[in-house]
Design an enzyme around this catalytic site. Sequence first.
Site, PDB file in Angstrom:
ATOM      1  N   GLU A 120      39.894  55.506  43.875  1.00 24.94           N
ATOM      2  CA  GLU A 120      40.649  54.470  43.237  1.00 24.94           C
ATOM      3  C   GLU A 120      40.108  54.130  41.973  1.00 24.94           C
ATOM      4  O   GLU A 120      38.510  54.007  42.054  1.00 24.94           O
ATOM      5  CB  GLU A 120      40.967  53.521  44.228  1.00 24.94           C
ATOM      6  N   ASP A 121      40.875  53.568  41.054  1.00 22.90           N
ATOM      7  CA  ASP A 121      39.966  53.143  39.895  1.00 22.90           C
ATOM      8  C   ASP A 121      39.571  51.627  39.861  1.00 22.90           C
ATOM      9  O   ASP A 121      38.469  51.370  39.592  1.00 22.90           O
ATOM     10  CB  ASP A 121      41.165  53.032  38.387  1.00 22.90           C
TER      11      ASP A 121
ATOM     12  N   ASP B 201      41.764  45.276  43.533  1.00 18.51           N
ATOM     13  CA  ASP B 201      42.267  44.003  42.941  1.00 18.51           C
ATOM     14  C   ASP B 201      42.494  43.216  44.296  1.00 18.51           C
ATOM     15  O   ASP B 201      41.608  42.394  45.112  1.00 18.51           O
ATOM     16  CB  ASP B 201      43.491  44.044  42.079  1.00 18.51           C
TER      17      ASP B 201
ATOM     18  N   PHE C  16      41.679  41.084  33.160  1.00 14.99           N
ATOM     19  CA  PHE C  16      42.390  42.403  33.253  1.00 14.99           C
ATOM     20  C   PHE C  16      41.829  43.231  32.273  1.00 14.99           C
ATOM     21  O   PHE C  16      41.685  43.258  31.045  1.00 14.99           O
ATOM     22  CB  PHE C  16      43.662  42.060  32.746  1.00 14.99           C
TER      23      PHE C  16
ATOM     24  N   ARG D 185      44.987  54.158  28.498  1.00 19.66           N
ATOM     25  CA  ARG D 185      44.264  54.887  29.407  1.00 19.66           C
ATOM     26  C   ARG D 185      43.278  55.628  28.959  1.00 19.66           C
ATOM     27  O   ARG D 185      42.141  56.130  29.724  1.00 19.66           O
ATOM     28  CB  ARG D 185      45.417  55.825  30.189  1.00 19.66           C
TER      29      ARG D 185
END
Length: 183
Positions: A101-102, A105, A154, A167
């Site tokens: 997973e990146d 959160d 963010f 991206r």
Amino acid sequence: MHSDIERILISEEELDGIITRIAGDIDRDYAGSDKRLLLLCILKGSVVFMGELMKKITVPVEIDFMKVSSYGAGTQTTGHVNIILDLYRKDLASCDILIVEDIIDSGRTLSYLVEYLRLKGAKSVKTVTLLDKPSRREVDFTPDYHGVEIPDLFVVGYGLDYAEKYRARPYVGILKPEVYTHN
Ligand code: IMP
Ligand code: MG
């Protein structure tokens, strides 16, 4: 640097070092074992991390992909996890899945996916995330491997997007606030 980026939070060189370290930890844990390591990339955000991580891992790996969405178009989570592309394998009972997973959160995506894959019958399910925002957790979740903790900002780049943009930036950066307050 892209003009919409306020500053670089994690440089390409730093990311390389972080991923080298994670790959070493994974190698150590899975070396010489009877495990059959399946790297499961969560599209789309994890694609860059996955590509770098799989090159650095030296134990044998297989790869697969799922696509989920928990975000709307902007910076706020919807709280729901939608499976857009599922994992179709008949051999899950012999797969040691490592979900790639990146970023974590709220923790909802990974806690949901771990449970989902266990119920589907995977032999084992572990998680690795490149970035972690622990201050944002809504459900209790700790990844097995993680790169770096970041503050509640963010971020984009290195696979991560804002409204499908940025991206392909090779670093993790912070967007200028006016980029997402305008629309
Ligand atoms: P969670 O389910 O709230 O833990 O959210 C995880 C997903 O939200 C990640 O896989 C990302 O797709 C997205 N996300 C969370 N924070 C950010 C961010 O700062 N930038 C871009 N995407 C993010
Ligand atoms: Mg993601």
